[in-house]
Write a protein that holds these residues in place. Sequence first.
Motif, PDB file in Angstrom:
ATOM      1  N   MET A   1      39.670  25.002  94.749  1.00  0.00           N
ATOM      2  CA  MET A   1      39.817  23.311  95.031  1.00  0.00           C
ATOM      3  C   MET A   1      38.492  23.037  94.147  1.00  0.00           C
ATOM      4  O   MET A   1      37.518  23.792  94.048  1.00  0.00           O
ATOM      5  CB  MET A   1      40.243  23.414  96.321  1.00  0.00           C
ATOM      6  CG  MET A   1      38.250  23.958  97.127  1.00  0.00           C
ATOM      7  SD  MET A   1      38.123  23.286  98.455  1.00  0.00           S
ATOM      8  CE  MET A   1      37.916  21.548  98.907  1.00  0.00           C
TER       9      MET A   1
ATOM     10  N   CYS B   1      46.672  19.691  97.796  1.00  0.00           N
ATOM     11  CA  CYS B   1      46.159  19.981  99.576  1.00  0.00           C
ATOM     12  C   CYS B   1      46.866  19.415 100.821  1.00  0.00           C
ATOM     13  O   CYS B   1      47.801  18.698  99.799  1.00  0.00           O
ATOM     14  CB  CYS B   1      44.925  19.746  99.447  1.00  0.00           C
ATOM     15  SG  CYS B   1      44.605  19.869 101.303  1.00  0.00           S
TER      16      CYS B   1
ATOM     17  N   VAL C   1      44.734  24.893 100.653  1.00  0.00           N
ATOM     18  CA  VAL C   1      44.854  24.256  99.120  1.00  0.00           C
ATOM     19  C   VAL C   1      45.580  25.088  97.836  1.00  0.00           C
ATOM     20  O   VAL C   1      45.154  25.583  97.035  1.00  0.00           O
ATOM     21  CB  VAL C   1      43.286  23.977  98.818  1.00  0.00           C
ATOM     22  CG1 VAL C   1      42.802  22.903  99.679  1.00  0.00           C
ATOM     23  CG2 VAL C   1      42.679  25.551  99.541  1.00  0.00           C
TER      24      VAL C   1
END
Length: 769
Positions: free
Chosen positions: A437, A585, A601
């Motif tokens: 992420m 997500c 995620v």
Amino acid sequence: ARRMAAVAPAVALRRDGRGCFGTPAGSSRRASRAPLVVRASSTNTAKAKAKSSVLGTTFTNWLLNEEKHGRIDADMAVLLSSISVACKKISAAVRTDYYKQDVDLPKRANELFKDAMVGCGRTGVIASAANDQPPFAVEESFAGNRVVVFDPLDGVTNVDAAVCTGSIFGVYQGKSECVPDWSKDGNNESIDQACVANACNPGKNLQAAGYCMYSSSTILMLTVGDGVFGFTYDPSVGEFINSHERVTIPKRGKIYSINEGNRDGWSVGVKNWVDALKNGGPDANGKPYSARYIGSLVADVHRTLLYGGVCAQTASSQNPEGRLRLLTEAGPMAFVAEQAGGKASTGLGRALDVTPNSVHQRTPFFLGSPEEVDFVEKTLGAEGSDKPTKEKQAKATASDSSKATDASSPSKRPASEKVGTETLSTWMFRQEQQGHMDADLAVIINSISVACKRISNLVATAPIAGLTGLADSTNESGDEQKKLDIISNDIFCDAMKDTSRCAVIVTEEEDVPLGVADCVSGDYVVCFDPIDGSSNIDAAVPTGSIWGVYKPAADECKLNLDDTPDTVLEKCVKNAQKTGESLACAGYVLYSSSTVMMLTVGAGVFGFTLEWTTGEFVLSHEDVKIPETTAFDGRWYSGNQGNVDKWAPEMRAYAAHLQNGGSEKETPFVYRYVGALVGDFHRTLLFGGIWLYPPDSSAPEGKARLLYEVAPMGFMAEQAGGMATRGGLALQRVVEVTPEHIHQRSPMFVGSKSMVVGLQRFLAKKAEA
């Protein structure tokens, strides 16, 4: 301006009270509801208009008032106060320790309740439902010889899934002729006999009874023989506050609660009764009743007390005498029901009239609105006894007496040292370092977690803060909105707007997508259902929040402050039309006995439990995998069985297939249905099985929303090794579907791979036949 709202063509934008662009002037939904501050104020000032208001009355003050008016004596007040303290301690343990491998919560709850009853010095005999323990005498009682019976943790199979549990209790006056003689040393047998004789009372002899529900709110419901009163725990002051005064159960209801996984083992009378409910109940050919079955007697009774209807724990071939203990569960709950104007029956007569022959005697049990219980007895009476046939009993015995008759929670994998210590913030930093992420997504997730903490606090105190009930408005889908629907939506929208990392916001409670014109970076599309299962709010059973954060596409339409309303609408809708495969997500927060956040995620599913002492979400579930279904484990299914007659024939056949034990013809699958997607999906994620949300004759396109419910849950299921599909043969992955509009609905079948593949094979065979 920080937010621009997409609006219908040729409708001018108007500025709302928060200095942001809001929904269009003339919007029927917005215009129908009063400003938030006015509504909250009118609720909280109700006590100024009515002297009978219960807001602000603590449980201790209520007990003192009851003593003053002669409805209880001082010893009873001390005893009930001790019960409330035990419930606070159990609630705290359930909330924070449910996932810890070194904590045996049922054992801990029993110890806390027993210690409170011994320590109060006002009990003579104590009988617990835990592990079928015998009753015991309290030698050091200072005053009184009352008998206290209790189930310290009802619904223990729900503990690991953080779904509703509770404690049940009843208080009897001791029998003077059965008081143990402590002067005779070593005469333990006579003392034990006296304890049993003292404890085995019919429910009609109860002086007080009640329960404490550990859910999104912690609620203590109690009667001392003069009506039923409720108290909601306020963590800010550490007190139970009077929230329900003289509860009266509706004479009729449209909800029934029973484990339909055991249908194959029911008597003919019970089958006929449940089938009649699906056809309108006493009103033959009327609107079908809706099914709910949480699997905790406390939760199912609590909902029934407030909403009406009926809940049942009937006899079956697996449990021919019934499952509930007459003394510690059925008796106290029957007393509460009758004090609320309801009824409770064994199927053949009044439950309170039955005297137990043993401390742990079992019984069938039906509780609910008076007309509903009358209908039960009438239907069962037409078929004779509520006992399964001898053939069914023989079949159950022959199958394998060693097999469990209820699905158990999966065995826990060894936890790493991060579980119980690593916070959500630290976890996000680690995910960012590993490339799963970016920093912009971390900002969004953190803001979601803050929003969910605020919502969790509101849900926990809703009964004492005037936040239950309807808000006199509807959303885009025509659903009546609860007060918390609107408040939670505002909290979520503000949180996402303030991140400056999302370009478009889509919410169930807004007719159109919202555009954020000054997005600093990220350009994510955030879609959410701020309160899933809001019909559960007033009964304080599980609710939740669901969200999906979609990646921006290369051809994303950028919003500008000088865009016309038509242009904003066109850009926002285009940006929001994404498949679940575009999710960066997805997650949800469950508001129940614990506040649990589950998210992914794209690198596995992780869970975080809110630690109330620090205000942090702490890692509690690491790299979750949906358990596969075997002959013994993962045998759960969920869906609204009240609508089964509206399902396609092949889906009705599949539900019956599960009730008969599935392909292996093993133990029948256990049925649970909370009525909130978050609660039912969470249990499926942790325990296995399948959740069914098929289309039906009244909703041919399904009911769940694709963009902010189905796709995020489907993405999570696949990340946890499961499957989520839709379609006539359940073959299409839900994450592959592009929504035609932002509130598009969809069916869904989600669960372990083995269960979803089994459903696909079953439907294929039906199609070939």
